[in-house]
Design an enzyme around this catalytic site. Structure first.
Site, PDB file in Angstrom:
ATOM      1  N   GLU A 237       0.817  -1.223   0.000  1.00 27.60           N
ATOM      2  CA  GLU A 237       0.000   0.000   0.000  1.00 27.60           C
ATOM      3  C   GLU A 237       0.854   1.278   0.000  1.00 27.60           C
ATOM      4  OE1 GLU A 237      -3.905   0.032   2.153  1.00 27.60           O
ATOM      5  OE2 GLU A 237      -3.092  -1.770   3.059  1.00 27.60           O
ATOM      6  N   HIS A 253       9.034 -26.554   4.459  1.00 24.75           N
ATOM      7  CA  HIS A 253       8.364 -27.721   3.884  1.00 24.75           C
ATOM      8  C   HIS A 253       7.901 -27.456   2.451  1.00 24.75           C
ATOM      9  CE1 HIS A 253       8.548 -29.680   7.809  1.00 24.75           C
ATOM     10  NE2 HIS A 253       8.400 -28.444   8.258  1.00 24.75           N
ATOM     11  N   LYS A 347     -13.767  -0.071  -4.001  1.00 21.15           N
ATOM     12  CA  LYS A 347     -14.861   0.105  -3.028  1.00 21.15           C
ATOM     13  C   LYS A 347     -16.046   0.803  -3.695  1.00 21.15           C
ATOM     14  CE  LYS A 347     -12.205  -0.032   1.251  1.00 21.15           C
ATOM     15  NZ  LYS A 347     -11.786   0.556   2.494  1.00 21.15           N
TER      16      LYS A 347
END
Ligand code: F6R
Length: 355
Positions: A237, A253, A347
């Protein structure tokens, strides 16, 4: 490209005053703790057997940090929900805390309304907006604070208000001694990392110079895993940078196998490994092994030992350093750290309808 040793041009580039917000982190923590001290929970809020923290982005990170700090001592399982729908188990014995800086984030609002319908023990943390209205309208506890946006610059509030809630519910011991240590460390961190301190003496600027032009990958174990997440989201951001984070020991892993391709990977990424003496001894050894693997694969990296005597102080100091690194990476990229136009556009687009 902005010269990191010219505080005037740095500040000129920082149009939304992100640097000022970072320097206010100690003040945020103090103010948030005062607000929390004035709050006392309804008696029935102690009769819960799980907790869900609702939030997105800059308002969710406080929940991650809290969980990383207390999950091995808090008697309740703590879940984070960054989505619309509550898990099936959520009901009248579930504490649901909605955290939204603006109070207008649709995912958080949707899940919060569900929690009200399911008779969860619901609580809201916000500066206002629809969330505050809904909480007030439903006579649900509301912790409010006043602070300028952007939401991600208010981490002191999103973390410390949650700590206060958990403390007042009797779920964690009094965190104030650790908080005091953390605030003192933040103050000394700011005096090292702030814009006026030249690169030669400023670890945040030095790290930004190393990462500049590369994709940063942040790795951390236990309580430092959410700090790694914070470094990643702030690089996204504030610095407008592609960035990734993962957890130790899980990387041992899988991720360690994926360091060979593309063949120019060593020219493209920079790995930051966060570490602390408070980690499980086996995780401490894993940090060392990680450095050995990175060196063998010739991947540039830096191991950062976070400062602090307590986990809370380490987390606060770690967040501060990452935030300053993202500020200087923004300057290096010539972008305003506060601008997040694409999030605002999304948004707006989402608010237009359900098409
Ligand atoms: C903006 C930011 C975002 C928001 C997120 C949710 O600074 O960091 O990630 O935090 O879009 O909005 P709020 O915090 O208002 O619920």
């Amino acid at each position: 490209m902005i010269d990191l040793d010219n505080p005037q041009t740095l500040k000129k580039n920082d149009r939304g005053e992100m640097g000022l917000r970072l320097s206010e982190l100690p003040l945020q923590c103090r103010t948030a703790w005062q607000i929390a001290q004035e709050w006392s929970p309804p008696a029935e809020y102690r009769e819960v057997d799980s907790a869900i923290i609702l939030g997105m982005g800059g308002s969710a990170i406080g929940g991650d940090l809290l969980r990383g700090l207390v999950s091995d001592s808090c008697p309740l399982p703590i879940f984070l929900l960054r989505d619309y729908s509550l898990p099936h188990f959520a009901g009248s014995r579930t504490l649901v805390i909605a955290s939204s800086f603006s109070g207008d984030t649709e995912e958080t609002l949707f899940a919060f309304q569900q929690a009200l319908q399911r008779d969860c023990k619901t609580l809201a943390i916000s500066t206002g907006g629809r969330l505050a209205q809904l909480a007030e309208g439903s006579a649900v506890p509301l912790l409010t604070f006043n602070y300028p946006p952007p939401p991600r610059a208010a981490t002191g509030f999103s973390l410390v208000l949650l700590l206060g809630v958990f403390y007042h519910l009797g779920l964690i011991p009094d965190p104030s001694p650790d908080l005091e240590e953390g605030i003192a460390l933040l103050e000394s961190g700011i005096s090292q990392f702030r814009e006026e301190v030249p690169t030669s003496q400023n670890p945040a600027k030095q790290l930004a110079e190393k990462i500049q032009g590369r994709i940063p990958v942040f790795w951390g174990a236990e309580h430092l895993h959410p700090v790694a997440r914070r470094w990643k989201t702030q690089a996204n951001e504030n610095s407008k940078l592609a960035a990734f984070f993962e957890a130790l020991p899980e990387i041992h892993h899988n991720a360690v196998v994926g360091l060979r391709f593309p063949t120019d990977l060593a020219q493209k990424i920079f790995v930051v490994v966060l570490t602390s003496n408070l980690l499980h001894p086996r995780n401490l050894l894993r940090v060392q092994v990680t450095a050995e693997v990175l060196a063998k694969e010739k991947i540039p990296y830096q191991v950062i030992e976070v400062l602090g005597e307590t986990r809370l102080a380490e987390v606060l100091w770690g967040v501060l350093l990452g935030d300053y690194v993202s500020l200087y990476l923004a300057a290096r990229n010539g972008v305003d750290p506060s601008e997040i136009e694409v999030i605002s556009q999304i948004k707006k687009r989402m608010a237009e309808g359900w098409r």
